[in-house]
Design an enzyme around this catalytic site. Sequence first.
Site, PDB file in Angstrom:
ATOM      1  N   THR A 294       0.869  -1.177   0.000  1.00 11.70           N
ATOM      2  CA  THR A 294       0.000   0.000   0.000  1.00 11.70           C
ATOM      3  C   THR A 294       0.905   1.226   0.000  1.00 11.70           C
ATOM      4  OG1 THR A 294      -0.098   0.207   2.416  1.00 11.70           O
ATOM      5  CG2 THR A 294      -1.749  -1.222   1.376  1.00 11.70           C
TER       6      THR A 294
ATOM      7  N   ALA B  96       3.198  -1.102   4.718  1.00 14.87           N
ATOM      8  CA  ALA B  96       2.471   0.090   5.160  1.00 14.87           C
ATOM      9  C   ALA B  96       3.499   1.224   5.232  1.00 14.87           C
ATOM     10  CB  ALA B  96       1.839  -0.149   6.520  1.00 14.87           C
TER      11      ALA B  96
ATOM     12  N   VAL C 202       7.483  -2.278   7.033  1.00 14.20           N
ATOM     13  CA  VAL C 202       7.440  -0.820   7.087  1.00 14.20           C
ATOM     14  C   VAL C 202       8.054  -0.277   5.806  1.00 14.20           C
ATOM     15  CG1 VAL C 202       8.147   1.241   8.338  1.00 14.20           C
ATOM     16  CG2 VAL C 202       7.680  -0.877   9.606  1.00 14.20           C
ATOM     17  N   LYS C 203       7.299   0.607   5.164  1.00 20.77           N
ATOM     18  CA  LYS C 203       7.766   1.162   3.886  1.00 20.77           C
ATOM     19  C   LYS C 203       8.302   2.567   4.145  1.00 20.77           C
ATOM     20  CE  LYS C 203       5.696   0.902  -0.739  1.00 20.77           C
ATOM     21  NZ  LYS C 203       4.410   1.074  -1.409  1.00 20.77           N
ATOM     22  N   VAL C 204       9.528   2.813   3.706  1.00 22.01           N
ATOM     23  CA  VAL C 204      10.134   4.146   3.891  1.00 22.01           C
ATOM     24  C   VAL C 204      10.631   4.641   2.535  1.00 22.01           C
ATOM     25  CG1 VAL C 204      10.861   3.657   6.276  1.00 22.01           C
ATOM     26  CG2 VAL C 204      12.465   3.237   4.409  1.00 22.01           C
TER      27      VAL C 204
END
Length: 217
Positions: A27, A56, A82-84
Site C-alpha cells: 500500500t 504500510a 514498514v515502507k520508507v
Amino acid sequence: MKFFVDTAEIAEIAELNDLGMVDGVTTNPSLIMKSGRDILEVTKEICDLIDGPVSAEVVAVEADDMIAEGRKLAKIAENITVKVPLTWAGLKACKVLSGEGNMVNVTLCFSANQALIAAKAGATFISPFIGRLDDINIDGMDLIADIRTIYDNYDFGTEILAASIRSVNHMSDAALLGADVATAPPNVIKKLAEHPLTDKGLAAFLSDWKKTGQKIL
Ligand code: E4P
C-alpha cells in the site's frame, strides 16, 4: 517470482487470495486515500487476510519521526513491512527499523545507486518504480537488470520488488530479469490469464461441441 497486490481494497485482495495469487500486499498513502479507509484499520484487515508481507508506508520526512511511525505500524501485525522512502532520512529509518527485526521496504527507487545504498542500510525489499520511469521515457526494465546484477555480484539479500507495474509485459519482463517480487494492481494480475487465441480457440471448441448434441453433465 512472488506476486504482491498493490492495493488497499479488501475485496480485490480477497478475490485474488482465494486463488492463491497473493504472496503479499503493498500500500502507499495514495492507495490509502483512494480506499477512503483509516490506515490502521484497513492495514489490520489486510494483515488478517494475508499471511505474507503487507507494506504500510510512513509519511514523516525526518528520520526520528519515520522511526516512530514505523514502530507504530509494525505493531499492527507480525507481517507488517514498514515502507520508507529512498531519502537519506529514509535510509536512517531503514537501518534502525530493520535492526529492530522489522521487514523494511525502501520505496521510490529510481537508480541502481539508490538500490545499492538501500541494501547497505538493511532493506528487506527495494522497490524500483518501473512505470514511472517509463513515463519519462527511461526503460524501467534496465533498472531491474542493473539492480539484479549488483545484488548478485555482492550476494545482497535484499529482494527486488518490481513496483509501479502497469502492464502484463512489465510482469513477464520483471520475471525474465529475475525480480524476486512484482507488485501489481489487481487488474494487471487478472490480465495475465488473457490471450486472444485462448478466447478464439475456446469459441471454436464450444461451437463444435454444440454440434455434437452431447452433454457432460
Ligand atoms: C509500490 O509499492 C507502489 O505502491 C506502486 O507500485 C506505485 O505504482 P504507481 O506508479 O502506478 O502509482
